[in-house]
Scaffold this motif. Structure first.
Motif, short mmCIF file in Angstrom:
data_model
loop_
_atom_site.label_atom_id
_atom_site.label_comp_id
_atom_site.label_asym_id
_atom_site.label_seq_id
_atom_site.Cartn_x
_atom_site.Cartn_y
_atom_site.Cartn_z
N UNK A 1 6.57 -21.28 108.08
CA UNK A 1 5.36 -20.54 107.84
C UNK A 1 5.11 -20.52 106.33
N UNK A 2 3.85 -20.73 105.97
CA UNK A 2 3.50 -20.78 104.55
C UNK A 2 2.51 -19.66 104.21
N UNK A 3 2.28 -19.48 102.94
CA UNK A 3 1.27 -18.51 102.48
C UNK A 3 -0.11 -18.92 103.00
N UNK A 4 -0.35 -20.22 103.09
CA UNK A 4 -1.62 -20.70 103.65
C UNK A 4 -1.79 -20.27 105.10
N UNK A 5 -0.71 -20.29 105.86
CA UNK A 5 -0.77 -19.83 107.25
C UNK A 5 -1.19 -18.37 107.32
N UNK A 6 -0.60 -17.54 106.47
CA UNK A 6 -0.95 -16.12 106.44
C UNK A 6 -2.41 -15.93 106.04
N UNK A 7 -2.83 -16.65 105.00
CA UNK A 7 -4.21 -16.54 104.53
C UNK A 7 -5.19 -16.98 105.62
N UNK A 8 -4.91 -18.10 106.26
CA UNK A 8 -5.80 -18.60 107.31
C UNK A 8 -5.87 -17.63 108.49
N UNK A 9 -4.77 -16.99 108.82
CA UNK A 9 -4.77 -16.00 109.90
C UNK A 9 -5.67 -14.82 109.55
N UNK A 10 -5.50 -14.29 108.34
CA UNK A 10 -6.32 -13.15 107.91
C UNK A 10 -7.79 -13.56 107.84
N UNK A 11 -8.08 -14.76 107.36
CA UNK A 11 -9.45 -15.24 107.29
C UNK A 11 -10.09 -15.32 108.67
N UNK A 12 -9.30 -15.65 109.68
CA UNK A 12 -9.83 -15.78 111.03
C UNK A 12 -9.91 -14.45 111.76
N UNK A 13 -8.94 -13.59 111.53
CA UNK A 13 -8.84 -12.37 112.32
C UNK A 13 -9.46 -11.16 111.61
N UNK A 14 -9.29 -11.07 110.31
CA UNK A 14 -9.76 -9.90 109.56
C UNK A 14 -10.23 -10.30 108.16
N UNK A 15 -11.33 -11.06 108.06
CA UNK A 15 -11.75 -11.58 106.76
C UNK A 15 -12.10 -10.51 105.73
N UNK A 16 -12.37 -9.33 106.19
CA UNK A 16 -12.70 -8.23 105.27
C UNK A 16 -11.56 -7.97 104.28
N UNK A 17 -10.35 -8.25 104.68
CA UNK A 17 -9.18 -7.94 103.85
C UNK A 17 -8.77 -9.06 102.90
N UNK A 18 -9.59 -10.09 102.76
CA UNK A 18 -9.22 -11.20 101.89
C UNK A 18 -9.26 -10.84 100.41
N UNK A 19 -10.01 -9.84 100.04
CA UNK A 19 -10.01 -9.45 98.63
C UNK A 19 -10.28 -7.97 98.54
N UNK A 20 -9.89 -7.32 97.54
CA UNK A 20 -9.11 -7.84 96.42
C UNK A 20 -7.67 -8.12 96.83
N UNK A 21 -6.94 -8.70 95.92
CA UNK A 21 -5.56 -9.15 96.18
C UNK A 21 -4.70 -8.04 96.79
N UNK A 22 -4.80 -6.84 96.27
CA UNK A 22 -3.96 -5.75 96.77
C UNK A 22 -4.25 -5.45 98.24
N UNK A 23 -5.51 -5.45 98.62
CA UNK A 23 -5.87 -5.19 100.01
C UNK A 23 -5.29 -6.26 100.92
N UNK A 24 -5.38 -7.50 100.50
CA UNK A 24 -4.83 -8.61 101.29
C UNK A 24 -3.33 -8.43 101.50
N UNK A 25 -2.60 -8.19 100.43
CA UNK A 25 -1.14 -8.04 100.53
C UNK A 25 -0.77 -6.84 101.40
N UNK A 26 -1.48 -5.73 101.24
CA UNK A 26 -1.21 -4.55 102.07
C UNK A 26 -1.49 -4.83 103.54
#
Length: 67
Positions: free
Chosen positions: A1-26
């Motif tokens: 599993x890569x960081x890209x996998x995590x990012x792509x999952x969030x982009x597909x399931x919950x794109x609202x949390x893609x930014x700012x960085x802190x929100x994404x990590x949380x």
């Protein structure tokens, strides 16, 4: 599993949390995105899930309605 996998999952399931960085990590940590990605890959549903990216809620409004 890569960081890209995590990012792509969030982009597909919950794109609202893609930014700012802190929100994404949380979001990734709080909702165990790594565990969900791992389970989806084991079930063979990961690619199908990330293929259906949602439009962020604010992107659904017509520009003339926002301005």
């Amino acid at each position: 599993m890569t960081e890209d996998d995590l990012f792509n999952w969030v982009a597909a399931v919950a794109p609202r949390w893609l930014s700012p960085e802190r929100s994404y990590r949380n979001y990734v940590r709080s909702w165990d995105v790594a565990g969900k990605v791992k389970a989806a890959k084991l079930r063979g549903t990961f690619e199908a899930t990330i293929a259906h990216k949602k439009t962020p809620w604010h992107g659904r409004f017509a520009l003339d309605q926002i301005v």
